[in-house]
Write a protein that holds these residues in place. Structure first.
Motif, PDB file in Angstrom:
ATOM      1  N   PRO A   1       0.802  -1.235   0.000  1.00 57.99           N
ATOM      2  CA  PRO A   1       0.000   0.000   0.000  1.00 57.99           C
ATOM      3  C   PRO A   1       0.833   1.282   0.000  1.00 57.99           C
ATOM      4  O   PRO A   1       0.369   2.320  -0.487  1.00 57.99           O
ATOM      5  CB  PRO A   1      -0.838  -0.115   1.281  1.00 57.99           C
ATOM      6  CG  PRO A   1      -0.157  -1.153   2.120  1.00 57.99           C
ATOM      7  CD  PRO A   1       0.549  -2.062   1.182  1.00 57.99           C
ATOM      8  N   GLU A   2       2.070   1.203   0.495  1.00 55.57           N
ATOM      9  CA  GLU A   2       2.899   2.416   0.591  1.00 55.57           C
ATOM     10  C   GLU A   2       3.718   2.683  -0.670  1.00 55.57           C
ATOM     11  O   GLU A   2       4.369   3.726  -0.778  1.00 55.57           O
ATOM     12  CB  GLU A   2       3.874   2.292   1.789  1.00 55.57           C
ATOM     13  CG  GLU A   2       3.204   2.034   3.127  1.00 55.57           C
ATOM     14  CD  GLU A   2       2.180   3.099   3.481  1.00 55.57           C
ATOM     15  OE1 GLU A   2       2.485   4.294   3.308  1.00 55.57           O
ATOM     16  OE2 GLU A   2       1.060   2.735   3.906  1.00 55.57           O
ATOM     17  N   VAL A   3       3.736   1.729  -1.607  1.00 58.79           N
ATOM     18  CA  VAL A   3       4.587   1.875  -2.795  1.00 58.79           C
ATOM     19  C   VAL A   3       3.777   2.497  -3.938  1.00 58.79           C
ATOM     20  O   VAL A   3       2.665   2.055  -4.238  1.00 58.79           O
ATOM     21  CB  VAL A   3       5.180   0.512  -3.242  1.00 58.79           C
ATOM     22  CG1 VAL A   3       6.089   0.680  -4.450  1.00 58.79           C
ATOM     23  CG2 VAL A   3       5.951  -0.142  -2.089  1.00 58.79           C
ATOM     24  N   CYS A   4       4.345   3.522  -4.561  1.00 54.72           N
ATOM     25  CA  CYS A   4       3.672   4.267  -5.636  1.00 54.72           C
ATOM     26  C   CYS A   4       3.336   3.343  -6.820  1.00 54.72           C
ATOM     27  O   CYS A   4       4.145   2.494  -7.201  1.00 54.72           O
ATOM     28  CB  CYS A   4       4.602   5.391  -6.076  1.00 54.72           C
ATOM     29  SG  CYS A   4       3.890   6.461  -7.320  1.00 54.72           S
ATOM     30  N   ARG A   5       2.134   3.514  -7.389  1.00 53.46           N
ATOM     31  CA  ARG A   5       1.701   2.705  -8.544  1.00 53.46           C
ATOM     32  C   ARG A   5       1.440   3.638  -9.728  1.00 53.46           C
ATOM     33  O   ARG A   5       0.458   4.383  -9.742  1.00 53.46           O
ATOM     34  CB  ARG A   5       0.421   1.924  -8.210  1.00 53.46           C
ATOM     35  CG  ARG A   5       0.597   0.907  -7.092  1.00 53.46           C
ATOM     36  CD  ARG A   5      -0.711   0.291  -6.645  1.00 53.46           C
ATOM     37  NE  ARG A   5      -1.666   1.268  -6.124  1.00 53.46           N
ATOM     38  CZ  ARG A   5      -1.598   1.817  -4.917  1.00 53.46           C
ATOM     39  NH1 ARG A   5      -0.625   1.482  -4.083  1.00 53.46           N
ATOM     40  NH2 ARG A   5      -2.503   2.693  -4.528  1.00 53.46           N
ATOM     41  N   ILE A   6       2.346   3.604 -10.707  1.00 57.00           N
ATOM     42  CA  ILE A   6       2.190   4.415 -11.920  1.00 57.00           C
ATOM     43  C   ILE A   6       1.802   3.480 -13.060  1.00 57.00           C
ATOM     44  O   ILE A   6       2.501   2.501 -13.337  1.00 57.00           O
ATOM     45  CB  ILE A   6       3.488   5.180 -12.260  1.00 57.00           C
ATOM     46  CG1 ILE A   6       3.830   6.161 -11.127  1.00 57.00           C
ATOM     47  CG2 ILE A   6       3.353   5.927 -13.591  1.00 57.00           C
ATOM     48  CD1 ILE A   6       5.134   6.928 -11.315  1.00 57.00           C
ATOM     49  N   VAL A   7       0.672   3.764 -13.714  1.00 60.24           N
ATOM     50  CA  VAL A   7       0.131   2.866 -14.730  1.00 60.24           C
ATOM     51  C   VAL A   7       0.181   3.532 -16.106  1.00 60.24           C
ATOM     52  O   VAL A   7      -0.241   4.680 -16.257  1.00 60.24           O
ATOM     53  CB  VAL A   7      -1.336   2.484 -14.409  1.00 60.24           C
ATOM     54  CG1 VAL A   7      -1.848   1.449 -15.395  1.00 60.24           C
ATOM     55  CG2 VAL A   7      -1.462   1.966 -12.977  1.00 60.24           C
TER      56      VAL A   7
END
Length: 474
Positions: free
Chosen positions: A168-174
């Motif tokens: 949950p703390e790790v950035c998700r770039i799609v």
């Protein structure tokens, strides 16, 4: 030094990802002449000793032994992954990073999301955890997928929700490839709208890329090459058109399109991969460009549109490059930001560019770019000292702009045409766990997203006073 993991889902996601790894290796080889495993390489690659059975990693500073991509490759058909495994990049991936099936998702979001999402949940989570365990400081997950097919849209968004659940703390770039109106997958509007709801709920940032924009850009590059002007030639085996970059077989029509998306990823990750006087942390993209959590769709524009010395055209002057980045021809979606409202904008520059050049160009462009009244200084800038191979500088602009609503409205219209007739709906409703309410909820989610953009648009040109401050009780 931080590390990032690339997650490639579906045919399109794996083809684009393959181009990214190929071009990234070329960039690092161009800069890293000594063959040392440095911090720049460690951001996206592991250095392992293949002679040891557990493939133990080598520390930063030593010789390059055997590079492994920090990646997880998922596809419910074997075709593209098999091509990668038999191509020039085969040494970069091993079985612990791959997950394939044989039957595919039949262009059905529900099969990808529900059927395969449930069947392969544990294996996907296991592979994501293994990739994360190889990182000292995991900063970001990059998910690459398409919106039109079944695996990319369905399983791709399932993987996205698993990333949020597990990390949950790790950035998700799609990076999401949107289908064009003439898409040959008749159910692509269903798949796209169902996927949109998941992207809105679970991503930190989405970079929407339209197939039609890519087609237009490739035509433009070909036109430049065919114009016959001196010095405007695309080399025959160049990265911009050649299918040899990591895949085998004859050149395919979408290789050049995939190359453009791969260049978008090269630029956005350049600050993480190389040094610079003003490096931008990947987490800062979401932090600075997304004032409202749901409105996280960023319009990407690139200049030059071709890299790695493929097109031997004279370099654009620096000021012209900044103007190009804000012109419709260089955007990866068809929209008009200058007639909409900017919430924030990032400029990621590569090459020998001074901070003063950046500031001067921002001041020059500012009057023509309508920003929301409460964020007039909403610019984020990054300077990476290493330019793309064969160019003196390049620029990626990421604009959080209300113009994306046009793309979403067109998508909603195509969805409604199908949904009104209940066309092909039975293919979805036969899938266990899929109900008709999923369609109405996805449509409602998209409509409220469009409405949020429209409400912001309505404030354009109006000065909004600061909200009154709370009085402190005595």
């Amino acid at each position: 030094m931080t590390q990032s993991v690339v997650v490639q889902v579906g045919q399109c996601g794996n083809q684009v990802g393959c181009r990214f790894w190929d071009l990234a290796l070329r960039e690092h080889a161009h800069v890293n002449k000594k063959g040392l495993y440095d911090e720049a390489l460690s951001s996206f690659f592991r250095n392992v000793d293949s002679r040891k059975c557990d493939g133990e990693a080598h520390f930063v500073g030593g010789r390059i032994q055997h590079l492994k991509a920090r990646a997880v490759l998922v596809d419910m058909e074997e075709g593209v992954v098999n091509e990668i495994l038999h191509g020039p990049l085969r040494e970069m991936f091993d079985s612990t990073q791959l997950l394939t099936d044989v039957s595919g998702s039949g262009n059905n979001w529900a099969v990808g999301h529900m059927t395969y999402g449930s069947a392969y949940r544990e294996q996907i989570v296991d592979k994501l955890r293994k990739a994360a365990e190889h990182c000292d400081c995991l900063q970001c997950f990059f998910l690459i997928h398409s919106m039109g097919g079944g695996t990319g849209s369905g399983l791709g968004t399932k993987v996205l929700s698993l990333l949020e659940e597990e990390f949950p703390e790790v950035c998700r770039i799609v990076t999401s490839i949107y289908p064009s109106a003439e898409d040959d997958v008749v159910t692509s509007p269903y798949n796209s709208i169902l996927a949109m709801r998941e992207l809105t709920e679970h991503a930190d940032c989405v970079l929407p890329v339209e197939n039609q924009s890519l087609v237009d850009i490739v035509k433009k590059i070909k036109h430049i090459s065919d114009s016959g002007k001196p010095g405007t030639v695309i080399r025959r085996e160049s990265a911009v058109i050649s299918g040899q970059g990591g895949l085998i077989g004859a050149e395919k029509p979408f290789d050049a399109m995939n190359n453009i998306v791969a260049n978008l990823l090269l630029n956005i990750t350049s600050s993480a991969r190389f040094e610079g006087s003003l490096n931008m942390d990947l987490n800062e993209i979401a932090m600075n460009l997304v004032p409202f959590p749901r409105l996280h769709y960023l319009v990407p524009s690139l200049t030059p549109l071709y890299t790695l010395a493929d097109v031997s055209v004279p370099s654009r002057r620096l000021d012209q490059m900044f103007s190009d980045a804000f012109s419709k021809e260089h955007q990866l979606i068809r929209a008009d930001p200058k007639h909409s409202l900017y919430l924030a904008c990032a400029l990621m520059v590569r090459g020998n560019v001074q901070v003063s050049d950046l500031r001067r160009n921002i001041e020059r462009l500012k009057p023509s770019l309508p920003f929301v009244s409460w964020n007039q200084e909403g610019w984020k800038t990054g300077l990476c000292s290493v330019p793309p191979v064969g160019h003196s500088h390049s620029l990626l602009a990421l604009a959080n702009n209300t113009c994306v609503k046009t793309t979403f409205m067109e998508l909603r219209e195509r969805f409604t045409k199908l949904y009104r007739k209940k066309a092909h709906l039975h293919h979805y409703l036969h899938v266990e766990g899929m109900e008709q309410s999923h369609f109405s909820e996805a449509l409602s989610s998209l409509s409220s997203l469009i409405e949020e953009y429209q409400q912001l648009d309505a404030t354009k040109g109006r000065f909004m006073p600061d909200a009154p401050r709370l009085r402190i009780a005595r």
